[in-house]
Design a protein around this motif. Structure first.
Motif, short mmCIF file in Angstrom:
data_model
loop_
_atom_site.label_atom_id
_atom_site.label_comp_id
_atom_site.label_asym_id
_atom_site.label_seq_id
_atom_site.Cartn_x
_atom_site.Cartn_y
_atom_site.Cartn_z
N GLN A 48 0.83 -1.21 0.00
CA GLN A 48 0.00 0.00 0.00
C GLN A 48 0.86 1.26 0.00
OE1 GLN A 48 -2.49 0.53 3.48
NE2 GLN A 48 -0.98 -0.38 4.83
N GLY A 49 0.23 2.39 -0.30
CA GLY A 49 0.93 3.66 -0.40
C GLY A 49 0.94 4.18 -1.82
N LYS A 50 1.71 5.23 -2.04
CA LYS A 50 1.73 5.91 -3.34
C LYS A 50 2.80 5.35 -4.24
CE LYS A 50 3.27 10.23 -3.86
NZ LYS A 50 3.29 11.71 -3.78
N TRP A 51 2.43 5.17 -5.51
CA TRP A 51 3.34 4.73 -6.56
C TRP A 51 3.27 5.73 -7.71
CZ3 TRP A 51 6.41 0.48 -5.84
CH2 TRP A 51 6.02 -0.46 -4.87
N TYR A 52 4.42 6.04 -8.29
CA TYR A 52 4.48 6.81 -9.54
C TYR A 52 4.44 5.84 -10.71
CZ TYR A 52 6.05 10.75 -6.67
OH TYR A 52 6.13 11.75 -5.72
N ILE A 53 3.74 6.20 -11.77
CA ILE A 53 3.70 5.36 -12.97
C ILE A 53 4.88 5.76 -13.85
CG2 ILE A 53 2.49 4.91 -15.12
CD1 ILE A 53 0.91 5.12 -11.62
N ILE A 54 5.87 4.88 -13.92
CA ILE A 54 7.10 5.14 -14.66
C ILE A 54 6.92 4.81 -16.14
CG2 ILE A 54 9.56 4.61 -14.81
CD1 ILE A 54 8.71 5.96 -12.19
N ALA A 55 6.19 3.74 -16.43
CA ALA A 55 5.94 3.32 -17.81
C ALA A 55 4.66 2.52 -17.84
CB ALA A 55 7.11 2.48 -18.34
N LEU A 56 4.04 2.49 -19.00
CA LEU A 56 2.86 1.65 -19.19
C LEU A 56 2.82 1.18 -20.63
CD1 LEU A 56 0.31 3.39 -20.74
CD2 LEU A 56 0.50 4.65 -18.62
N ALA A 57 2.22 0.02 -20.81
CA ALA A 57 2.10 -0.57 -22.14
C ALA A 57 0.81 -1.37 -22.19
CB ALA A 57 3.29 -1.47 -22.45
N GLY A 58 0.17 -1.38 -23.35
CA GLY A 58 -1.07 -2.13 -23.46
C GLY A 58 -1.51 -2.27 -24.90
N ASN A 59 -2.45 -3.18 -25.13
CA ASN A 59 -2.89 -3.40 -26.51
C ASN A 59 -3.79 -2.27 -27.01
OD1 ASN A 59 -5.18 -4.09 -25.00
ND2 ASN A 59 -5.64 -5.92 -26.22
N ALA A 60 -4.19 -1.35 -26.14
CA ALA A 60 -4.93 -0.17 -26.58
C ALA A 60 -4.11 1.11 -26.37
CB ALA A 60 -6.27 -0.06 -25.84
N VAL A 61 -2.83 0.96 -26.06
CA VAL A 61 -1.93 2.10 -25.90
C VAL A 61 -1.25 2.37 -27.23
CG1 VAL A 61 0.15 2.96 -24.76
CG2 VAL A 61 -1.53 1.63 -23.47
N GLN A 62 -1.20 3.64 -27.63
CA GLN A 62 -0.57 4.01 -28.89
C GLN A 62 0.42 5.14 -28.64
OE1 GLN A 62 -3.41 4.69 -32.11
NE2 GLN A 62 -4.95 3.50 -30.99
N LYS A 63 1.69 4.86 -28.84
CA LYS A 63 2.72 5.87 -28.61
C LYS A 63 2.48 7.12 -29.46
CE LYS A 63 6.93 4.50 -28.08
NZ LYS A 63 8.30 3.97 -28.34
N LEU A 65 -0.03 8.76 -29.97
CA LEU A 65 -0.96 9.73 -29.40
C LEU A 65 -0.23 10.85 -28.68
CD1 LEU A 65 -3.77 7.39 -28.03
CD2 LEU A 65 -3.80 8.80 -30.09
N GLY A 66 1.05 10.67 -28.40
CA GLY A 66 1.82 11.73 -27.79
C GLY A 66 2.17 11.43 -26.34
N SER A 67 2.85 12.39 -25.71
CA SER A 67 3.32 12.20 -24.35
C SER A 67 2.23 12.55 -23.35
CB SER A 67 4.56 13.06 -24.09
OG SER A 67 4.25 14.43 -24.23
N ILE A 68 2.40 12.06 -22.13
CA ILE A 68 1.49 12.38 -21.04
C ILE A 68 2.33 12.73 -19.82
CG2 ILE A 68 -0.39 10.91 -21.86
CD1 ILE A 68 0.52 8.81 -19.83
N ASN A 69 1.74 13.50 -18.92
CA ASN A 69 2.41 13.80 -17.67
C ASN A 69 2.39 12.58 -16.75
OD1 ASN A 69 3.13 16.56 -18.08
ND2 ASN A 69 1.01 17.16 -17.69
N MET A 70 3.41 12.46 -15.94
CA MET A 70 3.44 11.39 -14.95
C MET A 70 2.24 11.53 -14.02
SD MET A 70 6.57 10.29 -12.42
CE MET A 70 7.47 9.53 -13.80
#
Length: 203
Positions: A48-63, A65-70
């Protein structure tokens, strides 16, 4: 940027955004779940606690589409061994957005299903699995949802690399990429949220 952030927020909620996802016919198929590892001897209290999303990948993710903020995701353990999970994102106008969902445990440790799924009528099931973590530095997550739109069910899956800090060693990022590749995903399906010092995710 705005379209990508909208997709991300809706995905976190488990809601389909058909303009981005498309019909689902061109998606990489869901890998067999027995190929997706589960963290051994899972410690729900330490996770439990806070996690930062460092990277993500998925079959509906498309690079493309551009960058996103953490963004961050925070796990709060309840008395029933469930988690209330709050995602915090930064919108284009620099305001904070929050989404909270409940995840309840299933038969095996480190695996959960969405507890308030009735709030999302198009989602038939939503699975979350902790595949690997050391609790203090990183975690690799796997998510699967089955959605029904226009009488057609489609499987979506993604994996996320969590960090207790905004960056992780290269070897952990490489381990994440290897896992994503094992799921059938390519570099075109991987996003690296841009670190930011915005108060939304630092509080």
């Amino acid at each position: 940027m705005s379209q990508c952030l909208l997709w991300l927020g809706l995905t976190l909620l488990g809601v389909l955004q058909t303009q981005v996802h498309g019909s689902g016919s061109d998606l990489i198929p869901l890998p067999p779940l027995d190929l997706v590892p589960v963290q051994a001897e899972f410690r729900e209290d330490l996770f439990q606690g806070k996690w930062y999303i460092i990277a993500l990948a998925g079959n509906a993710v498309q690079k493309k589409l551009g960058s996103i903020n953490m963004f961050t995701t925070t796990y709060h353990l309840t008395e029933g061994h469930s988690y209330n999970v709050t995602n915090t994102l930064i919108r284009d106008n620099q305001t904070c957005s929050y989404w909270t969902r409940a995840f309840v445990p299933v038969s095996q440790p480190a695996e959960f299903t969405m507890g308030n799924i009735e709030n999302f009528p198009h989602i038939k099931n939503y699975l979350m699995r902790v595949t690997a973590t050391d609790y203090n530095h990183f975690a690799i997550m796997f998510f699967k949802k089955t959605a029904k739109m226009q009488n057609k069910e489609t499987d979506y899956f993604k994996t996320s690399l969590y960090g207790r800090t905004k960056d992780l060693p290269v070897k952990l990022k490489e381990r994440f990429i290897q896992f994503a590749n094992m799921l059938g995903l390519t570099n075109d399906h991987v996003l690296y949220p841009v670190p930011t010092d915005h108060f939304c995710i630092d509080n």
